[in-house]
Design an enzyme around this catalytic site. Structure first.
Site, short mmCIF file in Angstrom:
data_model
loop_
_atom_site.label_atom_id
_atom_site.label_comp_id
_atom_site.label_asym_id
_atom_site.label_seq_id
_atom_site.Cartn_x
_atom_site.Cartn_y
_atom_site.Cartn_z
N CYS A 9 0.80 -1.23 0.00
CA CYS A 9 0.00 0.00 0.00
C CYS A 9 0.83 1.28 0.00
CB CYS A 9 -0.97 0.00 1.18
SG CYS A 9 -0.16 0.03 2.80
N HIS A 12 4.42 3.22 -4.78
CA HIS A 12 3.80 4.19 -5.68
C HIS A 12 2.44 3.71 -6.18
CE1 HIS A 12 3.55 7.42 -8.62
NE2 HIS A 12 3.20 6.53 -9.53
N THR A 86 2.25 -7.97 -9.33
CA THR A 86 3.71 -7.97 -9.23
C THR A 86 4.31 -8.74 -10.39
OG1 THR A 86 3.70 -7.76 -6.82
CG2 THR A 86 5.65 -8.73 -7.81
N THR A 87 5.39 -8.19 -10.97
CA THR A 87 6.07 -8.84 -12.09
C THR A 87 7.42 -9.41 -11.64
OG1 THR A 87 7.05 -6.73 -12.75
CG2 THR A 87 4.96 -7.33 -13.77
N SER A 109 -2.03 -10.73 -14.80
CA SER A 109 -1.93 -10.19 -16.15
C SER A 109 -0.62 -9.45 -16.31
CB SER A 109 -3.09 -9.24 -16.43
OG SER A 109 -3.09 -8.80 -17.76
N HIS A 143 10.00 2.58 -22.48
CA HIS A 143 9.77 2.78 -21.04
C HIS A 143 10.83 3.70 -20.46
CE1 HIS A 143 7.10 -0.76 -21.37
NE2 HIS A 143 6.51 -0.25 -20.30
N LYS A 147 13.55 1.12 -15.75
CA LYS A 147 12.98 -0.22 -15.96
C LYS A 147 14.10 -1.21 -16.24
CE LYS A 147 9.25 -2.62 -18.41
NZ LYS A 147 8.56 -3.01 -17.15
#
Length: 251
Positions: A9, A12, A86-87, A109, A143, A147
């Site tokens: 939480c 960002h 989360t990636t 996703s 991006h 990243k």
């Protein structure tokens, strides 16, 4: 009113989603989880899921891959569906998600934007028209300079969506400088740009003889991902166990 636990939480995206939910009449955040435990919001914040004793209908996760195992433990033990944003997950974590989705609803996703996920469907229709007519397919993604993964998960999702129509017969080419040769027909080129504060831009080119069709999505702020995550939470609340993605939300 759907009750949400916001995992991550104080990050960002967690703060972006908190602001979105404040103005959403159909959802509310009842608790937040963040490792630093700082109270930034008007809901209680716990520094671990183990300390959270507040009932909820669904969780939204925008934290760290290191926290995903504990998140899945909590989700399955409490039978609370989770929107997993989360990636950078490991192969072991991806396998566990598959297994745990047999016990609780999980939505995962590569990109939470409603626009990008609508684009995935549009690209399949375009592919059926242009590729049999001899058009080449190229993807360009841009991006910000912070990243770390390249190409982006969204660029790969776009390529996968196209390749699905092509019976997965096309090869992904990431760097054409490795070998000097003509472009093969069964290729999908993926080019990467990193710079400045670009939030996210994905462009798909169908390049034919004397004609180029460009299909493009640009994110101007991370709010588009937050909006998608909130819509996904509304969709997932009360769903039967299974592995869902954003195509289920927009479908």
């Amino acid at each position: 009113m759907i009750k949400i636990i916001m995992h991550g939480c104080n990050g960002h995206m967690g703060q972006v989603i908190s602001e979105i939910v404040k103005n959403d009449e159909f959802s509310t955040i009842v608790a937040g989880i963040d490792i630093n435990g700082e109270q930034k919001n008007d809901y209680p914040v716990f520094n671990s899921l183990a300390k959270c004793n507040i009932e909820a209908d669904v969780m939204i996760d925008f934290a760290s891959s290191k926290a995903v195992d504990a998140l899945l433990d909590y989700s399955t033990s409490k039978n609370i569906p989770v929107v997993l944003c989360t990636t950078g997950l490991s192969e072991e974590q991806l396998k566990r998600i598959q297994e745990d989705s047999k016990r609780v609803a999980i939505l995962k996703s590569a990109n939470m934007s409603l626009g990008v996920n609508t684009l995935l469907k549009l690209l399949q229709d375009a592919t059926k028209v242009f590729v049999p007519a001899g058009y080449d397919v190229e993807i360009i993604e841009k991006h910000h300079n912070q990243k770390v993964d390249a190409p982006s998960g969204t660029a790969l999702a776009l390529a996968d969506s196209i390749n699905q129509v092509l019976d997965n017969e096309y090869e992904y080419i990431y760097d054409r400088s490795l070998e000097r040769k003509k472009r093969e027909k069964k290729e999908i080129g993926i080019s990467v740009v990193r710079g400045g504060t670009i939030v996210g831009e994905h462009e798909v080119l169908f390049a034919g003889t004397d004609e180029v069709i460009e299909i493009k999505h640009t994110a101007y702020s991370k709010a588009v991902f937050g909006k998608g995550a909130v819509e996904a939470a509304k969709f997932l609340s009360g769903k039967a166990p299974g592995l869902y993605d954003m195509s289920d939300v927009i479908g």
